[in-house]
Enzyme design. Structure first.
Site, PDB file in Angstrom:
ATOM      1  N   HIS A 182     -58.248 -48.970  -4.363  1.00  0.00           N
ATOM      2  CA  HIS A 182     -56.804 -48.726  -4.375  1.00  0.00           C
ATOM      3  C   HIS A 182     -56.131 -49.540  -5.493  1.00  0.00           C
ATOM      4  CE1 HIS A 182     -52.922 -47.867  -2.204  1.00  0.00           C
ATOM      5  NE2 HIS A 182     -52.577 -48.929  -2.902  1.00  0.00           N
ATOM      6  N   GLU A 183     -56.397 -50.836  -5.506  1.00  0.00           N
ATOM      7  CA  GLU A 183     -55.752 -51.687  -6.515  1.00  0.00           C
ATOM      8  C   GLU A 183     -56.269 -51.369  -7.919  1.00  0.00           C
ATOM      9  OE1 GLU A 183     -53.189 -53.141  -5.588  1.00  0.00           O
ATOM     10  OE2 GLU A 183     -53.578 -53.004  -3.446  1.00  0.00           O
ATOM     11  N   ASP A 222     -46.009 -47.803  -1.630  1.00  0.00           N
ATOM     12  CA  ASP A 222     -46.101 -47.144  -2.937  1.00  0.00           C
ATOM     13  C   ASP A 222     -45.281 -45.861  -2.950  1.00  0.00           C
ATOM     14  OD1 ASP A 222     -47.930 -49.095  -3.598  1.00  0.00           O
ATOM     15  OD2 ASP A 222     -49.670 -47.834  -3.194  1.00  0.00           O
ATOM     16  N   HIS A 249     -54.213 -48.484  -9.271  1.00  0.00           N
ATOM     17  CA  HIS A 249     -52.926 -48.909  -9.844  1.00  0.00           C
ATOM     18  C   HIS A 249     -53.138 -49.535 -11.222  1.00  0.00           C
ATOM     19  CE1 HIS A 249     -50.407 -48.334  -6.341  1.00  0.00           C
ATOM     20  NE2 HIS A 249     -51.062 -49.195  -5.586  1.00  0.00           N
TER      21      HIS A 249
END
Ligand code: ZN
Length: 284
Positions: A62-63, A138, A66
């Protein structure tokens, strides 16, 4: 600390002082300031929070999603640090550093920002083919930006340069502002459609970019699982397929010359005693 207000800066220095005192230091060092910056942005570190291996893996991808979009999209702010150490409410986070304080954004910059906000979910979907609740904040961010583009910044070609809806109340109350409509149901419907279109397009762009750089995503996520945090330079190296850590610096020239010179010489020297192989003559 671009984007920090005066109050944020005061808070940051205060946090730094508290940390230095707790560590029995007489001066505040950069270590404390770095930690203080992250506290101001994302809240205190939650060392007690233990993620399951699966949660950790999802957080890493997930990170990484980004961070990758921040790095790859042309007008996005580059990532300064990405981590899967839980802090505040977050299981991980990315700190993006704009090159300078900014008060005015172009349409493309906002679109990239929306895509970066969606990047976590995009990565989850690509890698695990299922999604988690971890992207709630988000979506709030992305939807809010898209709504502003349409109703406040006049950036929707369909609805044109209009200010739609008046907001009352002090700014610091943020999202709890009362909105009074100065438009019809029909326009309300168009606004929602425009917001959806913007989000969908940004999501698709994010998915195309991450899919194209799937190997980079893989490398960054694996490095996060191993190291928990990556600074900007480490992130760039990992993404490029290099080890996160720089190789140890070469020994200082003053101490090294004999060894440094001897090696290439030894290599260049022909091996004695071995007869050179002659090419076999072709059978005629
Ligand atoms: Zn996220």
């Amino acid at each position: 600390t671009p984007g920090f207000s005066g109050a944020d800066l005061a808070n940051m220095v205060n946090e730094g002082a508290l940390l230095a005192a707790r560590r029995n230091k007489k001066k505040i060092t950069m270590d404390e300031m770095e930690e203080a910056i992250e506290r101001v942005i994302a809240g205190p570190q939650r060392k007690s929070r233990i993620l399951s291996p699966k949660e950790r893996e999802i957080a890493a991808y997930h990170e990484a999603g980004h961070a990758l979009l921040g790095k790859l999209l042309p007008t996005a702010d580059p990532p300064h640090k990405v981590t899967i150490l839980p802090r505040g409410m977050a299981l991980g986070y990315v700190i993006f550093t704009p090159p300078e304080d900014k008060y005015n954004y172009t349409r493309n910059e906002i679109l990239d920002r929306i895509a970066v906000a969606l990047g976590g979910r995009v990565a989850e979907e690509i890698v695990f083919s299922e999604v988690t609740t971890g992207a709630q904040n988000d979506f709030e961010q992305a939807t809010e930006l898209a709504r502003k583009m349409v109703t406040e910044f006049g950036m929707s070609e369909k609805l044109g340069p209009l200010s739609l809806g008046k907001r009352h109340g002090p700014i610091f109350l943020g999202r709890d502002l009362v909105e009074s409509r100065n438009y019809s149901e029909e326009i309300a419907y168009e606004i929602d459609k425009e917001i959806r279109r913007i989000i969908d397009e940004c999501y698709e762009r994010g998915r195309a970019t991450i899919t194209e750089h799937r190997e980079g995503l893989e490398r960054v996520a694996q490095a996060l699982l191993e190291k928990e945090s990556l600074e900007a330079e480490e992130l760039n190296r990992v993404f490029a397929g290099l080890p996160a850590d720089l190789p140890p610096a070469p020994a200082a020239p003053a101490a090294a010359p004999p060894a440094a010179e001897a090696q290439p010489e030894a290599k260049a020297r022909p091996e004695p005693g071995l007869p050179k192989l002659k090419p076999k003559p072709e059978p005629s």
